[in-house]
Motif scaffolding. Structure first.
Motif, short mmCIF file in Angstrom:
data_model
loop_
_atom_site.label_atom_id
_atom_site.label_comp_id
_atom_site.label_asym_id
_atom_site.label_seq_id
_atom_site.Cartn_x
_atom_site.Cartn_y
_atom_site.Cartn_z
N ALA A 1 15.34 -12.10 33.33
CA ALA A 1 14.40 -12.78 34.23
C ALA A 1 13.47 -11.77 34.89
N TRP A 2 14.03 -10.66 35.34
CA TRP A 2 13.23 -9.59 35.96
C TRP A 2 12.18 -9.08 34.98
N PHE A 3 12.58 -8.86 33.74
CA PHE A 3 11.68 -8.37 32.69
C PHE A 3 10.54 -9.37 32.46
N ILE A 4 10.87 -10.66 32.32
CA ILE A 4 9.85 -11.68 32.06
C ILE A 4 8.88 -11.79 33.22
N TYR A 5 9.40 -11.88 34.45
CA TYR A 5 8.52 -12.00 35.61
C TYR A 5 7.63 -10.76 35.77
N THR A 6 8.17 -9.58 35.47
CA THR A 6 7.37 -8.36 35.58
C THR A 6 6.17 -8.41 34.65
N PHE A 7 6.40 -8.78 33.40
CA PHE A 7 5.30 -8.78 32.42
C PHE A 7 4.36 -9.96 32.63
N MET A 8 4.85 -11.08 33.17
CA MET A 8 3.95 -12.18 33.49
C MET A 8 3.03 -11.81 34.66
N LEU A 9 3.58 -11.14 35.66
CA LEU A 9 2.76 -10.71 36.79
C LEU A 9 1.77 -9.64 36.37
N PHE A 10 2.20 -8.74 35.49
CA PHE A 10 1.31 -7.69 34.99
C PHE A 10 0.19 -8.27 34.14
N GLY A 11 0.53 -9.25 33.28
CA GLY A 11 -0.46 -9.81 32.38
C GLY A 11 -1.34 -10.89 32.99
N ASN A 12 -0.76 -11.77 33.82
CA ASN A 12 -1.49 -12.92 34.34
C ASN A 12 -1.74 -12.87 35.84
N GLY A 13 -1.06 -11.97 36.54
CA GLY A 13 -1.17 -11.98 38.00
C GLY A 13 -0.38 -13.13 38.59
N ASP A 14 -0.52 -13.33 39.86
CA ASP A 14 0.20 -14.39 40.59
C ASP A 14 -0.83 -15.33 41.21
N THR A 15 -0.96 -16.53 40.64
CA THR A 15 -1.94 -17.51 41.11
C THR A 15 -1.26 -18.54 41.99
N TYR A 16 -1.82 -18.79 43.16
CA TYR A 16 -1.23 -19.73 44.11
C TYR A 16 -2.30 -20.20 45.09
N ILE A 17 -1.94 -21.23 45.87
CA ILE A 17 -2.81 -21.72 46.93
C ILE A 17 -2.27 -21.18 48.26
N PRO A 18 -3.01 -20.29 48.93
CA PRO A 18 -2.54 -19.79 50.23
C PRO A 18 -2.48 -20.92 51.26
N SER A 19 -1.40 -20.98 51.99
CA SER A 19 -1.26 -22.03 53.00
C SER A 19 -2.39 -21.97 54.03
N LYS A 20 -2.85 -20.76 54.35
CA LYS A 20 -3.88 -20.61 55.36
C LYS A 20 -5.26 -21.09 54.90
N SER A 21 -5.43 -21.30 53.58
CA SER A 21 -6.74 -21.72 53.08
C SER A 21 -6.95 -23.23 53.17
N LEU A 22 -5.92 -23.96 53.61
CA LEU A 22 -6.03 -25.42 53.72
C LEU A 22 -6.76 -25.76 55.03
#
Length: 430
Positions: free
Chosen positions: A109-130
């Protein structure tokens, strides 16, 4: 997709036991994907180990010589211990062998998440932007929320991401919101959570957006009246309308009525008359403001971020037991087994979903297997720790009875989970 994910996870988990067993010169008699009750779909002996595929897709196993396991091979245990058997190895080696599967699941799981974050970054909606707050339906209102609320904290902890705030609300005890400029804290009731869980959380809460049109349906009332993509609704029948939920509420409550809609088009005001059909829909889609942001990571930044993501997934899974064991929420009825999980899978291949699901499920397998239940890895670890602390191993009868009790518990849980999956299908058909 589900079968492939499970197959990969089971093989890697069992390799986690197999490799240290071989390193410590322990005989491995079988290495199986799925269970071979009565017969195998495939098997081949290579060296001292039989490799095979069973017909019952409920996991897999390695059979290690000299070990009380699900095979309950008590005849072998009556003989004098051989140097290549599990029971002849030092306790620390046996502990590593038993922890190997869980460690591999966590590292995967650590390996997969590491390479997904490296390749795609972390996309989300910041709570403060609402900036317009949240929009809730009747189920969200039963939890105590109002459309327009701004979520400040759940259990006194600020949620950076909007999707995390949703999960925190289900698992939390109280929430603090900004309602019309006033700070308000209220409890998250079990009854409200039950309503959310019964609908599997579908759209009980989203973010609020202006009443802007993204598209109109062909042959719709809206299109024939002249409403086009890009129009922003600012009033209906002389009353100000700012948000999409306000606009839809007026339309849905006005079947067979004529509405005077005031809108902004290219910076100028225009008015359009429209008669709402019987069903209370005019055929428009909202243009929700894209509030998503993406954090990017270099390779060496992605490694600790991947570890943090793995720990977060693990802790969220542990926290879920809080509501599962609370009968008032009815969460135990929503627990899904293999049938229910397959129903959640996308209908077309999706690599992002594939890797996310594999990482999440790998963490889940690690957590479940380390539970101190006899017949699971955690049960063996529990007995080994007892031996290392007390200086003497549990008796053979204790190990055998523990294995039987653990097996009965697991089969009972499997029966409940499969039964729940089947009952949910039956309810939809009735």
């Amino acid at each position: 997709m589900f079968v492939l994910i499970i197959s990969v996870l089971v093989i890697l988990h069992e390799l986690g036991h197999f490799i240290p067993a071989k390193l410590f010169k322990t005989k491995v008699e079988k290495f199986y994907l799925f269970f071979d009750v009565k017969f195998s779909l495939f098997k081949k002996k290579i060296g001292e180990t039989v490799y095979g595929i069973g017909w019952l897709p409920l996991g897999g196993y390695v059979k290690i010589a000299g070990m009380v396991d699900e095979s309950m091979d008590t005849e072998q245990m009556k003989e004098e211990p051989k140097p290549w058997e599990f029971r002849s190895k030092p306790a620390w080696q046996r502990l590593i062998i038993m922890l190997g599967g869980v460690i591999v699941n966590f590292l995967l799981a650590w390996f997969i998440y590491t390479f997904m974050l490296f390749g795609n970054g972390d996309t989300y909606i910041p709570s403060k932007s609402l900036k317009y707050g949240i929009q809730v339906d009747s189920i969200g209102e039963k939890l105590g929320f109002k459309t327009g609320d701004k979520i400040l904290a759940v259990d006194d902890k600020e949620s950076k991401r909007f999707n995390e705030a949703l999960l925190d609300i289900i698992l939390g005890d109280e929430v603090t919101v900004d309602r019309n400029g006033n700070k308000l804290t209220f409890p998250l009731t079990d009854e409200g959570k039950k309503e959310v869980l019964q609908t599997q959380g579908r759209n009980f809460m989203t973010y609020r957006s202006k009443a802007k049109i993204a598209a109109t349906l062909d042959s719709s009332i809206a299109k024939s009246a002249g409403i086009i993509a890009g129009d922003e609704i600012i009033g209906v029948n002389g009353k100000e309308v700012r948000f999409w939920d306000e606009f839809t509420q007026v339309v849905q409550s006005s079947p067979n009525e004529e509405l005077q809609i005031e809108l902004l088009r290219d910076g100028r005001r225009e008015e359009i008359l429209i008669t709402v059909p019987e069903e209370g829909r005019i055929g428009v889609y909202p243009d929700f403001e894209d509030l998503r942001t993406t954090d990017t990571f270099g390779f060496f930044e992605a490694i600790p971020a991947g570890f943090t993501r793995t720990i977060k997934v693990l802790t969220d899974q542990v926290r879920q037991f809080k509501i599962i064991f609370n009968s008032k929420t009815g969460a135990y009825k929503q627990v899904k087994g293999p049938i229910g999980i397959v129903e959640m899978m996308p209908t077309s291949w999706n690599w992002t979903f594939f890797w996310n699901f594999m990482a999440m499920f790998s963490v889940w397998l690690a957590f479940v297997n380390i539970l101190p239940i006899p017949a699971l890895d955690g049960g063996h670890v529990m007995f080994l720790l007892y031996e290392m602390i007390s200086g003497r191993p549990p008796s053979q009868k204790v190990l055998e009875r523990g294995q039987i009790v653990g097996f009965v518990i697991l089969m009972g849980l499997m029966a409940v989970i499969f039964g729940n999956d089947i009952w949910n299908i039956v309810k939809r058909l009735i």
